[in-house]
Motif scaffolding. Structure first.
Motif, PDB file in Angstrom:
ATOM      1  N   SER A   1       0.830  -1.206   0.000  1.00 16.23           N
ATOM      2  CA  SER A   1       0.000   0.000   0.000  1.00 16.23           C
ATOM      3  C   SER A   1       0.864   1.255   0.000  1.00 16.23           C
TER       4      SER A   1
ATOM      5  N   THR B   1       5.099  -2.926  -6.090  1.00 20.96           N
ATOM      6  CA  THR B   1       3.776  -3.246  -5.542  1.00 20.96           C
ATOM      7  C   THR B   1       3.281  -4.592  -6.054  1.00 20.96           C
TER       8      THR B   1
ATOM      9  N   GLY C   1       2.528  -7.872  -3.877  1.00 19.79           N
ATOM     10  CA  GLY C   1       1.224  -8.532  -3.988  1.00 19.79           C
ATOM     11  C   GLY C   1       1.365 -10.019  -4.270  1.00 19.79           C
TER      12      GLY C   1
ATOM     13  N   GLY D   1      -6.964  -7.534  -7.958  1.00 17.71           N
ATOM     14  CA  GLY D   1      -6.140  -6.345  -7.711  1.00 17.71           C
ATOM     15  C   GLY D   1      -4.823  -6.395  -8.457  1.00 17.71           C
TER      16      GLY D   1
ATOM     17  N   LEU E   1      -3.268  -3.822 -11.201  1.00 22.67           N
ATOM     18  CA  LEU E   1      -1.932  -3.226 -11.076  1.00 22.67           C
ATOM     19  C   LEU E   1      -1.078  -3.479 -12.321  1.00 22.67           C
TER      20      LEU E   1
ATOM     21  N   TRP F   1      -6.765  -1.111  -4.063  1.00 22.12           N
ATOM     22  CA  TRP F   1      -5.717  -1.841  -3.329  1.00 22.12           C
ATOM     23  C   TRP F   1      -5.711  -1.465  -1.851  1.00 22.12           C
TER      24      TRP F   1
ATOM     25  N   ASP G   1      -6.223  -3.905   1.393  1.00 20.15           N
ATOM     26  CA  ASP G   1      -5.329  -3.833   2.547  1.00 20.15           C
ATOM     27  C   ASP G   1      -6.153  -3.772   3.834  1.00 20.15           C
TER      28      ASP G   1
END
Length: 198
Positions: A75, A100, A104, A149, A153, A180, A184
């Motif tokens: 995040s 990121t 993930g 997600g 991304l 995202w 989280d």
């Protein structure tokens, strides 16, 4: 000339309306997801209150702690990536977006490892203590949304790499960041809920 200006204004207005609709749909979807997890939580509480099972009765795998750290870090990197777009630092955006995505994926790996640990302990999705199945239900549903997600991304990364127009890039990043961060917060809720019901 006047016709071209009118057409341009109409296209811009249509684009803005389309973006507002997409953002509204995202918020609607997130509210739906939250309600689904709230319903699952209620179902778990009602089920355990019935006295059939007395809660999960197992120590959660340490992999869930690592997952929490990873998703919090992701995040942060995504927020910094979104900030980089606004400052038109596109190389920085791509680097942080890639970080990121990697975080993930590591979150995904940790979740799968946690399931392996549970299986090694003899805790299966289908077992006598059905309340333990809720661990798989909660984490599995969340993981399905993490996959979604990650796709978002990766789409943002490919858009930044092409590159797409600045406004489109910024809008994609805004939606991805909102979604995202929601995932989280959802994971933190799930983890705390499972901890409180051990």
């Amino acid at each position: 000339m006047v016709v071209d200006m009118v057409n341009t204004e109409l296209q811009e207005e249509e684009l803005q309306q389309s973006r507002k609709a997409k953002k509204f749909n995202l918020w609607l979807g997130m509210i739906g997801m939250f309600m689904m997890f709230a319903a699952l939580s209620s179902g778990f509480i009602v089920y355990t209150a019935s006295g059939v099972d007395k809660g999960i009765k197992t120590t959660l795998p340490n992999a869930f702690i690592y997952s929490t750290v990873l998703i919090l870090l992701s995040s942060v990197t995504l927020h910094l990536s979104y900030k980089a777009v606004k400052e038109k630092q596109f190389a920085k955006q791509k680097g942080l977006l890639l970080a990121t995505v990697v975080l993930g994926i590591l979150f995904f790996v940790c979740q799968v490892h946690a399931w392996q640990v549970l299986i090694e302990r003899g805790i299966y999705f289908l077992n006598i203590n059905a309340s333990q199945s809720f661990i798989y239900v909660f984490t599995g549903m969340h993981l399905a949304h993490i996959i979604a997600g990650l796709i978002v991304l990766i789409r943002c990364y490919t858009g930044a790499a092409k590159p797409i127009p600045y406004d489109n890039n910024l809008f994609r990043m805004e939606l991805a960041t909102i979604f995202w961060h929601f995932l989280d917060l959802l994971w933190i809720y799930i983890y705390v809920f499972l901890l409180l019901n051990q």
